[in-house]
Design an enzyme around this catalytic site. Structure first.
Site, PDB file in Angstrom:
ATOM      1  N   GLY A 236       0.810  -1.215   0.000  1.00 11.19           N
ATOM      2  CA  GLY A 236       0.000   0.000   0.000  1.00 11.19           C
ATOM      3  C   GLY A 236       0.840   1.261   0.000  1.00 11.19           C
ATOM      4  N   CYS A 237       1.938   1.257   0.727  1.00  8.90           N
ATOM      5  CA  CYS A 237       2.791   2.445   0.808  1.00  8.90           C
ATOM      6  C   CYS A 237       3.524   2.697  -0.502  1.00  8.90           C
ATOM      7  CB  CYS A 237       3.771   2.314   1.974  1.00  8.90           C
ATOM      8  SG  CYS A 237       2.906   2.252   3.568  1.00  8.90           S
ATOM      9  N   THR A 238       3.872   1.636  -1.211  1.00  9.33           N
ATOM     10  CA  THR A 238       4.511   1.791  -2.515  1.00  9.33           C
ATOM     11  C   THR A 238       3.505   2.322  -3.535  1.00  9.33           C
ATOM     12  OG1 THR A 238       6.112   0.060  -1.995  1.00  9.33           O
ATOM     13  CG2 THR A 238       5.790   0.582  -4.335  1.00  9.33           C
TER      14      THR A 238
ATOM     15  N   ALA B 249       3.105   5.999  -2.769  1.00  6.46           N
ATOM     16  CA  ALA B 249       4.277   6.772  -3.198  1.00  6.46           C
ATOM     17  C   ALA B 249       4.281   6.965  -4.712  1.00  6.46           C
ATOM     18  CB  ALA B 249       5.560   6.081  -2.742  1.00  6.46           C
TER      19      ALA B 249
END
Length: 185
Positions: A73-75, A78
């Site tokens: 999710g964080c990738t 980003a």
């Protein structure tokens, strides 16, 4: 007996679904003074210093907290912020991501996931995470997925908390554009 069990199970499932669908609220309210902080960050793989007070002198800041660099999710988040960085810049805003990850991890993340488009700050002691009350209840010391738009006067003008990483980008960009439109009035 079986009907009662099925009915009870259905009630539990419906209750959980209702809780999941409730809107969540970011820790700092709109209108609150955003805490100032300074920490190491990385941009395009290079370590630098991020200072919130200095950043606000240049315009609004989109400060987004994320749980862990290189997680799925964080990738995704980003990548989406990287693609939208020119649109944020066109409205005079700067994007900065922040998590508890160490600076070496942020150096790699800034190039690989953020595509050299914006800074990611390292908060290994969770000082900014605590100041923004952005900590995860499930994983102490890590951040929840919370995004803020902070006006140059240091006031929070928009806050969003939720698990959908793409919604953070869409909603903060809308908030920045709305802020810019009000400045012209």
């Amino acid at each position: 007996m079986k009907a009662k069990l099925v009915g009870a199970l259905a009630s539990v499932v419906m209750g959980c679904a209702a809780l999941v669908s409730l809107p969540s609220h970011a820790a700092l309210a709109v209108g609150a003074q955003a805490p100032l902080f300074s920490t190491q960050s990385a941009l395009a793989g290079k370590v630098q210093r991020f200072d919130m007070a200095d950043a606000l002198k240049r315009g609004p800041v989109v400060l987004y907290f994320f749980p862990k660099a290189f997680s799925q999710g964080c990738t995704i988040e980003a990548h989406a912020f990287a693609e939208a960085t020119p649109a944020f810049a066109a409205s005079g805003a700067q994007v900065v991501g922040i998590s508890h990850d160490d600076i070496a991890t942020m150096q790699r993340f800034s190039s690989e996931a953020c595509r050299d488009q914006f800074s990611v700050a390292s908060d290994p002691d969770a000082k900014a995470i605590k100041a923004y009350d952005a900590g995860s209840a499930a994983r102490p010391g890590t951040a929840s997925r919370i995004s803020y738009v902070i006006a140059p006067d240091g006031k929070v003008i928009y806050a969003h908390e939720g698990s959908d990483p793409l919604e953070h980008v869409q909603q903060t960009l809308k908030a920045v554009r709305d802020w810019k439109a009000r400045q012209k009035s």
